[in-house]
Design a protein around this motif. Structure first.
Motif, PDB file in Angstrom:
ATOM      1  N   ASN A  23       0.803  -1.210   0.000  1.00  0.00           N
ATOM      2  CA  ASN A  23       0.000   0.000   0.000  1.00  0.00           C
ATOM      3  C   ASN A  23       0.844   1.273   0.000  1.00  0.00           C
ATOM      4  OD1 ASN A  23      -2.686   0.140  -0.412  1.00  0.00           O
ATOM      5  ND2 ASN A  23      -3.238  -0.477   1.668  1.00  0.00           N
ATOM      6  N   THR A  24       2.102   1.156  -0.335  1.00  0.00           N
ATOM      7  CA  THR A  24       2.930   2.349  -0.415  1.00  0.00           C
ATOM      8  C   THR A  24       3.291   2.589  -1.868  1.00  0.00           C
ATOM      9  OG1 THR A  24       4.882   1.019  -0.040  1.00  0.00           O
ATOM     10  CG2 THR A  24       3.948   2.114   1.872  1.00  0.00           C
ATOM     11  N   LEU A  25       3.850   3.778  -2.114  1.00  0.00           N
ATOM     12  CA  LEU A  25       4.097   4.072  -3.515  1.00  0.00           C
ATOM     13  C   LEU A  25       5.466   3.574  -3.944  1.00  0.00           C
ATOM     14  CD1 LEU A  25       4.577   7.874  -3.890  1.00  0.00           C
ATOM     15  CD2 LEU A  25       4.995   6.565  -1.852  1.00  0.00           C
ATOM     16  N   ASP A  26       5.498   3.176  -5.190  1.00  0.00           N
ATOM     17  CA  ASP A  26       6.725   2.667  -5.767  1.00  0.00           C
ATOM     18  C   ASP A  26       7.405   3.836  -6.467  1.00  0.00           C
ATOM     19  OD1 ASP A  26       8.721   1.355  -6.982  1.00  0.00           O
ATOM     20  OD2 ASP A  26       7.455   0.096  -8.263  1.00  0.00           O
ATOM     21  N   ARG A  27       8.327   4.482  -5.753  1.00  0.00           N
ATOM     22  CA  ARG A  27       8.931   5.707  -6.283  1.00  0.00           C
ATOM     23  C   ARG A  27       9.716   5.451  -7.568  1.00  0.00           C
ATOM     24  NH1 ARG A  27       9.145  10.542  -3.152  1.00  0.00           N
ATOM     25  NH2 ARG A  27       8.001  10.226  -1.230  1.00  0.00           N
ATOM     26  N   ILE A 230       7.410  14.217  13.128  1.00  0.00           N
ATOM     27  CA  ILE A 230       7.857  12.916  12.640  1.00  0.00           C
ATOM     28  C   ILE A 230       6.640  12.081  12.263  1.00  0.00           C
ATOM     29  CG2 ILE A 230      10.006  12.802  13.975  1.00  0.00           C
ATOM     30  CD1 ILE A 230       8.307  10.810  15.804  1.00  0.00           C
ATOM     31  N   VAL A 231       6.837  11.128  11.377  1.00  0.00           N
ATOM     32  CA  VAL A 231       5.746  10.218  11.053  1.00  0.00           C
ATOM     33  C   VAL A 231       5.700   9.156  12.137  1.00  0.00           C
ATOM     34  CG1 VAL A 231       4.797   8.603   9.373  1.00  0.00           C
ATOM     35  CG2 VAL A 231       5.986  10.655   8.594  1.00  0.00           C
ATOM     36  N   GLY A 232       4.605   9.138  12.886  1.00  0.00           N
ATOM     37  CA  GLY A 232       4.476   8.194  13.997  1.00  0.00           C
ATOM     38  C   GLY A 232       4.186   6.802  13.495  1.00  0.00           C
ATOM     39  N   LYS A 233       3.148   6.687  12.697  1.00  0.00           N
ATOM     40  CA  LYS A 233       2.812   5.377  12.144  1.00  0.00           C
ATOM     41  C   LYS A 233       2.053   5.555  10.849  1.00  0.00           C
ATOM     42  CE  LYS A 233      -1.475   5.229  14.765  1.00  0.00           C
ATOM     43  NZ  LYS A 233      -2.052   5.099  16.055  1.00  0.00           N
ATOM     44  N   MET A 234       2.091   4.518  10.054  1.00  0.00           N
ATOM     45  CA  MET A 234       1.294   4.476   8.834  1.00  0.00           C
ATOM     46  C   MET A 234       0.255   3.386   9.045  1.00  0.00           C
ATOM     47  SD  MET A 234       2.965   6.572   6.678  1.00  0.00           S
ATOM     48  CE  MET A 234       3.085   6.139   4.956  1.00  0.00           C
ATOM     49  N   PHE A 235      -0.958   3.635   8.637  1.00  0.00           N
ATOM     50  CA  PHE A 235      -1.972   2.595   8.817  1.00  0.00           C
ATOM     51  C   PHE A 235      -3.032   2.709   7.728  1.00  0.00           C
ATOM     52  CE2 PHE A 235      -5.445   5.218  10.560  1.00  0.00           C
ATOM     53  CZ  PHE A 235      -4.742   6.373  10.884  1.00  0.00           C
ATOM     54  N   SER A 236      -3.679   1.583   7.460  1.00  0.00           N
ATOM     55  CA  SER A 236      -4.819   1.621   6.562  1.00  0.00           C
ATOM     56  C   SER A 236      -6.002   2.074   7.382  1.00  0.00           C
ATOM     57  CB  SER A 236      -5.096   0.236   5.983  1.00  0.00           C
ATOM     58  OG  SER A 236      -4.031  -0.107   5.136  1.00  0.00           O
TER      59      SER A 236
ATOM     60  N   PRO B 142      -4.159  11.555   4.903  1.00  0.00           N
ATOM     61  CA  PRO B 142      -3.864  10.579   3.863  1.00  0.00           C
ATOM     62  C   PRO B 142      -2.445  10.808   3.369  1.00  0.00           C
ATOM     63  CG  PRO B 142      -5.950  11.675   3.454  1.00  0.00           C
ATOM     64  CD  PRO B 142      -5.275  12.433   4.542  1.00  0.00           C
ATOM     65  N   ALA B 143      -1.677   9.741   3.262  1.00  0.00           N
ATOM     66  CA  ALA B 143      -0.305   9.883   2.801  1.00  0.00           C
ATOM     67  C   ALA B 143      -0.300   9.812   1.291  1.00  0.00           C
ATOM     68  CB  ALA B 143       0.567   8.797   3.380  1.00  0.00           C
ATOM     69  N   PHE B 144       0.640  10.497   0.751  1.00  0.00           N
ATOM     70  CA  PHE B 144       0.809  10.579  -0.691  1.00  0.00           C
ATOM     71  C   PHE B 144       0.807   9.192  -1.309  1.00  0.00           C
ATOM     72  CE2 PHE B 144       4.276  10.565  -3.910  1.00  0.00           C
ATOM     73  CZ  PHE B 144       3.498  11.079  -4.930  1.00  0.00           C
ATOM     74  N   GLY B 145       0.045   9.035  -2.351  1.00  0.00           N
ATOM     75  CA  GLY B 145       0.071   7.771  -3.067  1.00  0.00           C
ATOM     76  C   GLY B 145      -1.026   6.825  -2.652  1.00  0.00           C
ATOM     77  N   GLY B 146      -0.695   5.878  -1.815  1.00  0.00           N
ATOM     78  CA  GLY B 146      -1.587   4.749  -1.609  1.00  0.00           C
ATOM     79  C   GLY B 146      -2.752   4.979  -0.681  1.00  0.00           C
ATOM     80  N   ASN B 147      -3.484   3.912  -0.440  1.00  0.00           N
ATOM     81  CA  ASN B 147      -4.636   3.979   0.438  1.00  0.00           C
ATOM     82  C   ASN B 147      -4.189   3.861   1.875  1.00  0.00           C
ATOM     83  OD1 ASN B 147      -7.230   4.356  -0.708  1.00  0.00           O
ATOM     84  ND2 ASN B 147      -6.782   2.555  -1.944  1.00  0.00           N
ATOM     85  N   ILE B 148      -3.462   4.831   2.336  1.00  0.00           N
ATOM     86  CA  ILE B 148      -2.833   4.707   3.634  1.00  0.00           C
ATOM     87  C   ILE B 148      -2.844   6.049   4.341  1.00  0.00           C
ATOM     88  CG2 ILE B 148      -0.460   5.172   2.879  1.00  0.00           C
ATOM     89  CD1 ILE B 148       0.170   2.533   4.556  1.00  0.00           C
ATOM     90  N   MET B 149      -2.944   5.995   5.663  1.00  0.00           N
ATOM     91  CA  MET B 149      -2.935   7.212   6.465  1.00  0.00           C
ATOM     92  C   MET B 149      -1.596   7.285   7.203  1.00  0.00           C
ATOM     93  SD  MET B 149      -6.098   8.602   6.342  1.00  0.00           S
ATOM     94  CE  MET B 149      -6.289   9.510   7.884  1.00  0.00           C
ATOM     95  N   ALA B 150      -1.105   8.497   7.380  1.00  0.00           N
ATOM     96  CA  ALA B 150       0.102   8.697   8.177  1.00  0.00           C
ATOM     97  C   ALA B 150      -0.268   9.533   9.395  1.00  0.00           C
ATOM     98  CB  ALA B 150       1.163   9.406   7.358  1.00  0.00           C
ATOM     99  N   THR B 151       0.188   9.078  10.567  1.00  0.00           N
ATOM    100  CA  THR B 151      -0.027   9.848  11.789  1.00  0.00           C
ATOM    101  C   THR B 151       1.231  10.661  12.057  1.00  0.00           C
ATOM    102  OG1 THR B 151      -1.444   8.133  12.657  1.00  0.00           O
ATOM    103  CG2 THR B 151      -0.552   9.693  14.246  1.00  0.00           C
ATOM    104  N   ILE B 152       1.060  11.976  12.159  1.00  0.00           N
ATOM    105  CA  ILE B 152       2.204  12.847  12.369  1.00  0.00           C
ATOM    106  C   ILE B 152       2.228  13.284  13.842  1.00  0.00           C
ATOM    107  CG2 ILE B 152       3.419  14.909  11.558  1.00  0.00           C
ATOM    108  CD1 ILE B 152       2.860  12.858   9.309  1.00  0.00           C
TER     109      ILE B 152
END
Lengths: 274, 343
Positions: A23-27, A230-236, B142-152
């Motif tokens: 679910n992340t981007l392929d840079r 800072i980015v704490g966490k990434m989640f769906s 929402p984080a750039f790109g995918g179906n994902i959230m980023a907590t800052i």
């Protein structure tokens, strides 16, 4: 007039692919381009230069390959391009980015005093729009964001008249020079580059600075160290349940939808107008 | 920085000619939840010229306190004057969290204030929470790109600031019995010191009538194929009295002007009925429409994420489905001789 445009190299989000597993981007899948809003910023600076004369410089922070967008800016019509590139800048959030760029702008101003700074409204990879106003604060010049038109430059009074987009409508602002503008796409059309610009760009060597080339730099304010966020966490995000998936042939699905909608009397009524 | 000196949740109250923006009331609702979790007061920060009378409204929508600076130099929003007022308040009263609407003025102000206070600012957030254990504000976007959230997170600096997208949070029911504390401060600014002047404000009424107030929206994505196919959306819109919008891709392709873009970098809409046609439903899009009352998705791909937010999903070719739908609506109208209307 000396106009400096801040530009950023970004992955082309129109082409970028998402890795469906992570679910992340392929840079790697995306070519790096000049941030589209910044292209409009360079174009506007070039337009103003044609109007009142002067010099257009661009400045960017990024890895060495970001010289590609400086060449692109020269194609659009910029005269000079500076890249600040150093590992010390890595991991910068918007606060640390505006600090580094303001130090570069101070250095450029020593070469030639700056009358106006132009930035794109935001970069398409971060979508924050925070760096432009941040730079203005650090240089202590007034920021005018969301600009849709530079109506008039009154050189003798050192003033500029600007249209700024609002939530609904726009406002006309008069600002003293030097000032900083962030521009929307509707400010202009990015023109095709004339051949002499293309030739000049192909040969153009960007001026590259490291931290050591900048003056009065407080290194604690750079890069990751200088970034309060800072980015704490990434989640769906929690997946919504989803609703009713209609079934059958196209006709059956449409009929079913019509039935369901007609049941929603609280939203949707058919009134006889006679 | 002694973090424990910073207490309380603040909301910047954006007002236009004496009317509070909807997003500020929504943020009072969201801020109330955060303040209750932290067991601290919620304050509204109200700047302007002749705005004292708005203070009660700020309290009725959830604030415990209202900080006011009322001064002629604050008549129209300008970065330099508003920034100065807000920074002076924040330095004196030290809030731990400070929220702004992600409007042109809210974003402009927050960016300038964050720079002067040397603190963290998270842009365009859509989810807010508190990590009580560490007493940290979790601002997610929402984080750039995918179906994902980023907590800052902003661990070592205060206030922790965020801009929040309009129409994502919910305002509280207005409560006229609430009583709050009014704290009025002055500002040391003279008009002569100002480097910017607002000469004129031109309201655009036509645009507002387009998407933000539409009862029904038909939104098309790149899945429509080409500009010619996209026109079919207008036929459906005509038959049911809807407005047409598009995804970022569609705007990038030049099929629609930017002000009709729905999603993270476009408009946020909450119509009664939302048709999502030929669009996959990336999170950047769905944050701008997921609070619509009924969402109807039409897409060829049964796995498209738009079906997760849809009330009703049709798996099929829009070019086949839309004409049938238009026919049905037209028939319905002809049959009864009436017009569709929306409550």
């Amino acid at each position: 007039m000396h106009i400096v445009v801040c530009v950023k190299q970004v992955p082309d989000t129109k082409i970028i692919k998402i890795n469906p597993k992570t679910n992340t981007l392929d840079r790697r899948s995306a070519p790096a381009i000049l941030n589209p809003y910044d292209a409009h910023a360079v174009q506007e600076a070039v337009r103003l230069k044609k109007l009142v004369g002067g010099t257009v410089s661009v400045v960017s922070m990024g890895p060495p390959q970001a010289t590609a967008i400086i060449k692109k800016s020269v194609e659009i019509g910029a005269d000079e391009g500076y890249l600040i590139s150093d590992r010390a800048f890595a991991g910068a959030d918007t606060l640390a980015t505006s600090y580094a760029l303001s130090k570069a702008l101070e250095r450029i101003a020593k070469i030639k005093p700056i009358d106006m700074v132009i930035c794109g409204k935001h970069a398409i990879d971060g979508d924050t729009g925070q760096v432009g106003p941040g730079i203005a604060r650090r240089l202590d010049i007034p920021p005018v964001t969301n600009v849709i038109e530079v109506t008039e430059v009154i050189e003798k009074d050192k003033k500029v008249v600007i249209k700024r987009k609002l939530t609904s409508g726009y406002e006309i602002i008069q600002a003293q020079l030097p000032c900083l503008l962030t521009v929307e796409k509707e400010i202009n059309e990015v023109e095709y580059s004339p051949l002499p610009n293309m030739i000049r760009a192909a040969k153009y060597e960007s001026i590259i600075w490291t931290v050591a080339d900048l003056e009065n730099v407080d290194k604690v304010q750079l890069g990751l160290k200088g970034s309060p966020t800072i980015v704490g966490k990434m989640f769906s995000p929690p997946k919504p349940e989803g609703g009713i998936r209609l079934e059958g042939t196209a006709n059956e699905q449409v009929n079913k939808l019509m039935d369901l909608l007609m049941e929603k009397k609280e939203l949707f009524t058919l009134q006889t107008t006679k | 920085m002694n973090l424990s000196e910073y207490q309380g949740v603040w909301v910047f109250i954006e007002q236009n000619e004496g009317e509070i923006e909807g997003v500020s009331l929504e943020l009072l609702g969201a801020g109330r939840t955060l303040a209750d979790k932290l067991e601290v007061p919620l304050a509204g920060v109200l700047l302007g010229d002749g705005v004292r009378s708005l203070a009660n409204q700020v309290v009725y929508y959830g604030a415990d306190e209202v900080y006011i600076i009322d001064h002629p130099v604050l008549k129209d929003y300008r970065t330099e004057s508003y920034m100065k007022g807000v920074i002076e308040l924040a330095e004196k009263y030290k809030p731990e969290i400070f929220l702004y609407g992600a409007t042109p003025n809210g974003k402009d102000l927050a960016s300038a204030v964050a720079t002067d206070l040397s603190t963290g600012l998270t842009a365009d957030t859509t989810m807010l929470d508190i990590d009580l254990e560490n007493r940290l504000f979790e601002a997610s976007r929402p984080a750039f790109g995918g179906n994902i959230m980023a907590t800052i997170l902003c661990k070592k600096h205060r206030p922790q600031m965020a801009t929040v997208r309009p129409k994502v949070m919910k305002a509280l029911e207005v409560d006229h019995t609430r009583i709050g504390k009014i704290i009025e401060e002055t500002i040391s600014l003279k008009e002569e010191d100002m480097r910017t002047k607002v000469i004129q404000i031109v309201k655009d009424v036509s645009k507002k009538a387009n998407l933000a107030d539409a009862h029904v929206i038909i939104c098309g994505g790149k899945g429509m194929g080409d500009l010619q196919n996209f026109q079919l959306l207008y036929s459906l819109a005509d038959s049911i009295g809807a407005s047409v919008g598009g995804t970022r891709d569609v705007v990038e392709a030049g099929w629609l002007p930017h002000h009709l873009q729905i999603g993270q970098t476009g408009e946020t809409v909450t119509p009664k009925i939302y048709f999502a046609v030929g669009l996959s439903g990336a999170i950047q899009h769905t944050v701008g429409m997921k609070n619509s009352e009924i969402i109807i998705a039409i897409n060829k791909d049964p796995n498209a994420p738009i079906f997760d937010v849809a009330t009703y999903g049709i798996v099929g070719d829009a070019m086949e489905i839309l004409p049938k739908l238009i026919e049905q609506f037209n028939e319905l109208k002809n049959h009864t001789g009436g017009e569709l209307s929306y409550v």
